[in-house]
Design a protein around this motif. Structure first.
Motif, PDB file in Angstrom:
ATOM      1  N   GLY A   1       7.973   6.391  -1.682  1.00  0.00           N
ATOM      2  CA  GLY A   1       8.114   6.336  -3.028  1.00  0.00           C
ATOM      3  C   GLY A   1       8.845   7.630  -3.681  1.00  0.00           C
ATOM      4  N   ASN A   2      10.017   7.829  -4.115  1.00  0.00           N
ATOM      5  CA  ASN A   2      10.619   8.924  -4.664  1.00  0.00           C
ATOM      6  C   ASN A   2      10.341   9.128  -6.001  1.00  0.00           C
ATOM      7  OD1 ASN A   2      11.841   9.046  -2.003  1.00  0.00           O
ATOM      8  ND2 ASN A   2      13.539   7.744  -2.778  1.00  0.00           N
ATOM      9  N   PHE A   3      10.153  10.272  -6.382  1.00  0.00           N
ATOM     10  CA  PHE A   3       9.652  10.707  -7.729  1.00  0.00           C
ATOM     11  C   PHE A   3      10.368  12.472  -7.796  1.00  0.00           C
ATOM     12  CE2 PHE A   3       6.313  12.274  -5.128  1.00  0.00           C
ATOM     13  CZ  PHE A   3       6.090  13.364  -5.637  1.00  0.00           C
TER      14      PHE A   3
ATOM     15  N   THR B   1       0.809  -1.215   0.011  1.00  0.00           N
ATOM     16  CA  THR B   1       0.131   0.042   0.075  1.00  0.00           C
ATOM     17  C   THR B   1       0.784   1.157   0.025  1.00  0.00           C
ATOM     18  OG1 THR B   1      -0.155  -0.168   2.479  1.00  0.00           O
ATOM     19  CG2 THR B   1      -2.034  -1.049   1.192  1.00  0.00           C
ATOM     20  N   LEU B   2       0.795   2.170  -1.031  1.00  0.00           N
ATOM     21  CA  LEU B   2       1.470   3.207  -0.969  1.00  0.00           C
ATOM     22  C   LEU B   2       0.531   4.584  -1.290  1.00  0.00           C
ATOM     23  CD1 LEU B   2       4.292   4.463  -1.634  1.00  0.00           C
ATOM     24  CD2 LEU B   2       3.673   4.378  -4.103  1.00  0.00           C
ATOM     25  N   GLY B   3       0.232   5.297  -0.209  1.00  0.00           N
ATOM     26  CA  GLY B   3      -0.393   6.220  -0.126  1.00  0.00           C
ATOM     27  C   GLY B   3       0.121   7.875  -0.692  1.00  0.00           C
ATOM     28  N   GLU B   4      -0.970   8.619  -1.005  1.00  0.00           N
ATOM     29  CA  GLU B   4      -0.535   9.891  -1.630  1.00  0.00           C
ATOM     30  C   GLU B   4      -0.987  10.830  -0.489  1.00  0.00           C
ATOM     31  OE1 GLU B   4      -1.720  13.280  -4.895  1.00  0.00           O
ATOM     32  OE2 GLU B   4      -3.177  12.054  -3.569  1.00  0.00           O
ATOM     33  N   VAL B   5      -0.059  11.851   0.129  1.00  0.00           N
ATOM     34  CA  VAL B   5      -0.535  12.924   0.760  1.00  0.00           C
ATOM     35  C   VAL B   5       0.406  13.951   0.246  1.00  0.00           C
ATOM     36  CG1 VAL B   5      -0.248  14.041   2.976  1.00  0.00           C
ATOM     37  CG2 VAL B   5      -0.578  11.361   2.990  1.00  0.00           C
TER      38      VAL B   5
ATOM     39  N   ASN C   1       6.757  10.506  -1.604  1.00  0.00           N
ATOM     40  CA  ASN C   1       7.700  11.329  -0.948  1.00  0.00           C
ATOM     41  C   ASN C   1       7.592  12.825  -1.364  1.00  0.00           C
ATOM     42  OD1 ASN C   1       9.399  12.208   0.870  1.00  0.00           O
ATOM     43  ND2 ASN C   1      11.269  10.698   0.386  1.00  0.00           N
ATOM     44  N   TYR C   2       6.515  13.414  -1.180  1.00  0.00           N
ATOM     45  CA  TYR C   2       6.354  14.780  -1.593  1.00  0.00           C
ATOM     46  C   TYR C   2       7.177  15.772  -0.731  1.00  0.00           C
ATOM     47  CZ  TYR C   2       2.767  14.843  -4.972  1.00  0.00           C
ATOM     48  OH  TYR C   2       1.800  14.784  -6.230  1.00  0.00           O
TER      49      TYR C   2
END
Length: 490
Positions: A310-312, A245-249, A271-272
């Motif tokens: 998650g790095n982007f 599970t990978l969430g977006e905040v 990773n925002y």
């Protein structure tokens, strides 16, 4: 005694279930992910349907995504792909985030069988598949309150009372409003309702994960749902299912984002905070590369497990990095140099690297929807060094088992950063390419001995020998990054 044995058996069963989920989550630490918007992927040279308006459907399908899997795997070196939401959407929902019917596949993308074939094809290539899902909201409805066409949430009590999130809510972190009011006017599901939760939990388990065989879910708009929802989802519903599970905040505050891993139970988060830090360090140059060391320490302290984050650099919600770089650097070579330094960093630091489609082709779209261009690798301009760097970084990550190696920030000086991963990787990065043509750096803080030979992973003939003073003399060209690995003569 019988009750004790029964209780013991329950605990053993729970431990086995947790191990199954944990093992799957940990397995993602070793992967790198290629993100696509299904509608924007073409594969056979055909013309896009949205040349004049990127807010319309462009014609991409599950079969198109399936056809580019060999390109993603062999040309770029990725072993996981992340696709956009697949459910039927309200009008104009080419991106997938405006759900209309949770139980139907978006007909623009193909059929249920097409989606199953996509997942199966990826698995046959040893590629995992992540799918984006939305629990927070549905698509736009008539008058803002006519839910009759939404399946299965077709009644007003399935939704929160109408209110809209205000800028002041973001500024003050007003959680009640952020969690209950509408984001961009989209009807907000009443996720405190036991009935709504039950339907959503059954849907994600049975109609998404089990039905199609996805290996992971990327969860949209996590901050807009209360923490208890995430705790129940992760600790009860998904605890016995081997899915990551990978969430977006979407926030730059480490404390706000990390809470959904430490308290919410999600395996990882986008990773925002790092994204905004990298923009300030490499794109605008407002911060020195020296700040990356302290930033890394702060993230390591705050997150439960930084290796699962998650790095982007790019995604469908932010300006592409190349678009931002064009405002500072006019020379294309300088833009590429900065991009490559940033790419190297998201691979070398802790976390899972995620590449948004088109970054390898130097796409430079701006705000939504300009950052959602169509992409066809059969006709895209891939004759550039970025493709080579991405493939090399993916190969290094896999071959050197990078997530298992210790990370150390060796030296920061002005615009330069050196860092190592064990003895296997030694990198030098730069955040200022202004008019730099040629520069020599003498490095002494490294883990090597006199006489050791290291070669640049991106250019095998670029090698250095540690001299008698244990110095590593590195020649930099136009600020391009270098990653040295020990040369072992056979």
């Amino acid at each position: 005694m019988k009750q004790f044995l029964l209780l013991a058996a329950c605990y053993l069963s729970l431990a086995h279930s947790l191990k199954s989920h944990i093992d799957e989550a940990l397995e993602w630490r070793d992967r790198s992910i290629y993100q696509v918007l299904t509608d924007r992927i073409l594969s056979d040279g055909r013309e896009s349907l949205c040349k004049e308006d990127l807010k319309k459907y462009c014609g991409g399908t599950f079969r198109d995504v399936q056809r580019i899997l060999p390109y993603v795997k062999e040309r770029l070196g990725f072993d996981a792909i992340y696709i956009s939401p697949f459910v039927e959407n309200t009008e104009g929902g080419y991106h997938g985030y405006w759900a209309k019917n949770f139980y139907k596949v978006n007909p623009h993308f193909g059929t249920e069988e097409d989606l199953k074939q996509l997942v199966q094809s990826a698995h046959s290539l040893n590629m995992n598949v992540m799918v984006d899902v939305v629990f927070n909201h549905v698509g736009y409805v008539p008058e803002g309150n006519d839910f009759s066409d939404i399946v299965p949430f077709n009644k007003p009590d399935h939704f929160h009372d109408r209110c809209d999130i205000q800028q002041s809510d973001w500024d003050t972190n007003n959680r009640p409003n952020i969690e209950r009011c509408r984001l961009c006017g989209l009807p907000d599901l009443n996720t405190e309702s036991e009935d709504v939760k039950r339907v959503l939990f059954d849907w994600i388990r049975d109609d998404v994960i089990h039905k199609y065989g996805f290996d992971a879910i990327r969860i949209d708009t996590v901050r807009h749902i209360n923490m208890r929802f995430w705790q129940e989802l992760t600790q009860v519903i998904l605890s016995d299912i081997p899915v990551f599970t990978l969430g977006e905040v979407m926030n730059g505050d480490i404390n706000i984002v990390s809470e959904y891993q430490t308290s919410g139970g999600l395996d990882g988060l986008m990773n925002y905070p790092l994204y905004y830090q990298l923009v300030n360090t490499f794109v605008t140059g407002k911060q020195s590369v020296a700040t990356l060391k302290d930033f890394h320490i702060s993230e390591k302290i705050s997150f439960k497990d930084l290796s699962m984050i998650g790095n982007f650099l790019d995604n469908h919600d932010v300006n592409r990095v190349m678009n931002q770089l064009s405002g500072r650097f006019k020379d294309k070579s300088e833009q590429r140099s900065v991009l490559l330094n940033m790419l190297c960093y998201i691979y070398l630091t802790q976390g899972i690297p995620i590449l948004y489609y088109g970054t390898e082709a130097l796409y430079s779209g701006g705000n939504d929807p300009q950052n959602r261009e169509t992409f066809d690798p059969s006709i895209a301009n891939l004759d550039n060094p970025v493709v080579h760097y991405i493939k090399t970084l993916n190969d290094l990550r896999r071959e050197k088992h990078l997530p298992d190696l210790s990370i150390e920030y060796r030296h920061t000086e002005g615009r330069f950063l050196t860092m190592s991963r064990g003895r296997e990787i030694y990198a030098i990065l730069s955040n200022n390419q202004d008019e730099i043509v040629h520069e020599t750096k003498v490095v002494t803080n490294h883990p090597y001995e006199e006489g050791d030979v290291l070669c640049n992973a991106f250019h095998e003939h670029d090698c250095v020998t540690i001299d008698e003073g244990k110095r590593m003399i590195i020649k930099l060209i136009q600020g391009y990054p270098k990653i040295y690995i020990p040369f072992l003569e056979i």
